[in-house]
Scaffold this motif. Structure first.
Motif, PDB file in Angstrom:
ATOM      1  N   GLN A 136      -5.908  -2.251  25.288  1.00  0.00           N
ATOM      2  CA  GLN A 136      -5.099  -1.068  25.597  1.00  0.00           C
ATOM      3  C   GLN A 136      -5.433  -0.532  26.975  1.00  0.00           C
ATOM      4  O   GLN A 136      -4.550  -0.172  27.744  1.00  0.00           O
ATOM      5  N   TRP A 165       9.140   3.532  32.268  1.00  0.00           N
ATOM      6  CA  TRP A 165       8.253   3.001  31.244  1.00  0.00           C
ATOM      7  C   TRP A 165       8.999   1.884  30.527  1.00  0.00           C
ATOM      8  O   TRP A 165      10.091   2.070  30.025  1.00  0.00           O
ATOM      9  N   LYS A 181       8.651  -0.960  27.491  1.00  0.00           N
ATOM     10  CA  LYS A 181       7.903  -1.335  26.297  1.00  0.00           C
ATOM     11  C   LYS A 181       7.286  -2.720  26.463  1.00  0.00           C
ATOM     12  O   LYS A 181       6.149  -2.958  26.064  1.00  0.00           O
ATOM     13  N   SER A 182       8.023  -3.639  27.101  1.00  0.00           N
ATOM     14  CA  SER A 182       7.524  -5.005  27.280  1.00  0.00           C
ATOM     15  C   SER A 182       6.245  -5.040  28.104  1.00  0.00           C
ATOM     16  O   SER A 182       5.439  -5.948  27.979  1.00  0.00           O
ATOM     17  N   GLN A 183       6.052  -4.046  28.951  1.00  0.00           N
ATOM     18  CA  GLN A 183       4.877  -3.977  29.807  1.00  0.00           C
ATOM     19  C   GLN A 183       3.830  -3.027  29.250  1.00  0.00           C
ATOM     20  O   GLN A 183       2.728  -2.937  29.773  1.00  0.00           O
ATOM     21  N   ASN A 184       4.231  -2.239  28.241  1.00  0.00           N
ATOM     22  CA  ASN A 184       3.379  -1.196  27.678  1.00  0.00           C
ATOM     23  C   ASN A 184       2.850  -0.300  28.801  1.00  0.00           C
ATOM     24  O   ASN A 184       1.703   0.099  28.819  1.00  0.00           O
ATOM     25  N   GLY A 185       3.732  -0.039  29.754  1.00  0.00           N
ATOM     26  CA  GLY A 185       3.346   0.778  30.900  1.00  0.00           C
ATOM     27  C   GLY A 185       4.521   1.016  31.819  1.00  0.00           C
ATOM     28  O   GLY A 185       5.658   0.671  31.513  1.00  0.00           O
ATOM     29  N   ASN A 232      -3.968  -2.861  29.664  1.00  0.00           N
ATOM     30  CA  ASN A 232      -2.514  -2.722  29.772  1.00  0.00           C
ATOM     31  C   ASN A 232      -2.100  -1.408  30.416  1.00  0.00           C
ATOM     32  O   ASN A 232      -1.067  -1.336  31.066  1.00  0.00           O
ATOM     33  N   ALA A 233      -2.907  -0.359  30.242  1.00  0.00           N
ATOM     34  CA  ALA A 233      -2.578   0.945  30.810  1.00  0.00           C
ATOM     35  C   ALA A 233      -3.197   1.160  32.187  1.00  0.00           C
ATOM     36  O   ALA A 233      -2.984   2.197  32.803  1.00  0.00           O
TER      37      ALA A 233
END
Length: 178
Positions: free
Chosen positions: A133, A31, A33-37, A136-137
């Motif tokens: 959201q 995981w 953070k920069s990719q939020n995934g 991104n997910a």
């Protein structure tokens, strides 16, 4: 070949810092953070640097799979989907009326309380954030596709900046591309 356990902190040359959340035989699920995934990174990727090693047998997250984490995140998103943040309107608009007057005087004007209009604008903003959201997910979209769709959303935000005069606090306002 790296051998880090779930919970290890790593640094990737492109994605930055991340945490290993699952492990296969030939890859880690990390995981970022920069990719939020998450991204699957090969265990043999030489440029992956382990910042803080966690032993898979000692990790408290060893019993938690990526599917567990995704299910928890989906539950949180689903619970919050219909919750909208209370956003204050600028005081000068309190008890005001929005009037839309057609050029043709034979046609009836439309009036509505500014509070009602403002509430609808805030709902649009909150739903756009929810769409962001979900994009991104998304598990199937590539990063390029996510960025492409995000550019359209940013354009929508830019189109809505005219309504920023209604917001009391600037951090609630719409922001387009800078």
């Amino acid at each position: 070949m790296h051998t880090a356990g779930i919970g290890s902190k790593v640094e990737h040359p492109h994605f930055g810092r991340g945490v290993i959340v699952d492990s296969g035989t030939e890859f880690y699920v990390i995981w970022f953070k920069s990719q939020n995934g998450t991204k699957n990174i090969g265990k043999d990727f030489a440029e992956l640097r382990i910042i803080e090693q966690a032993d898979a047998t000692e990790s408290p997250a060893a019993g938690i799979s990526l599917a567990d984490i995704e299910m928890a995140l989906n539950n949180i998103l689903e619970q919050r989907m219909h919750e909208f943040q209370l956003v204050p309107m600028a005081n000068k608009w309190n008890d005001g009326m929005l009037v839309m007057q057609p050029k043709d005087d034979s046609l009836q004007a439309k009036e509505m309380p500014i509070e009602t209009f403002f509430h609808k604008i805030v709902m649009v903003r909150d739903r756009l954030r929810l769409i962001e959201q979900k994009i991104n997910a998304h598990k199937v979209l590539t990063d390029e596709e996510k960025v492409d769709i995000q550019q359209y959303i940013t354009g929508v935000y830019g189109s809505l900046t005219s309504f920023n005069i209604l917001f009391k606090e600037t951090h609630h306002q719409f922001r387009g591309a800078k």
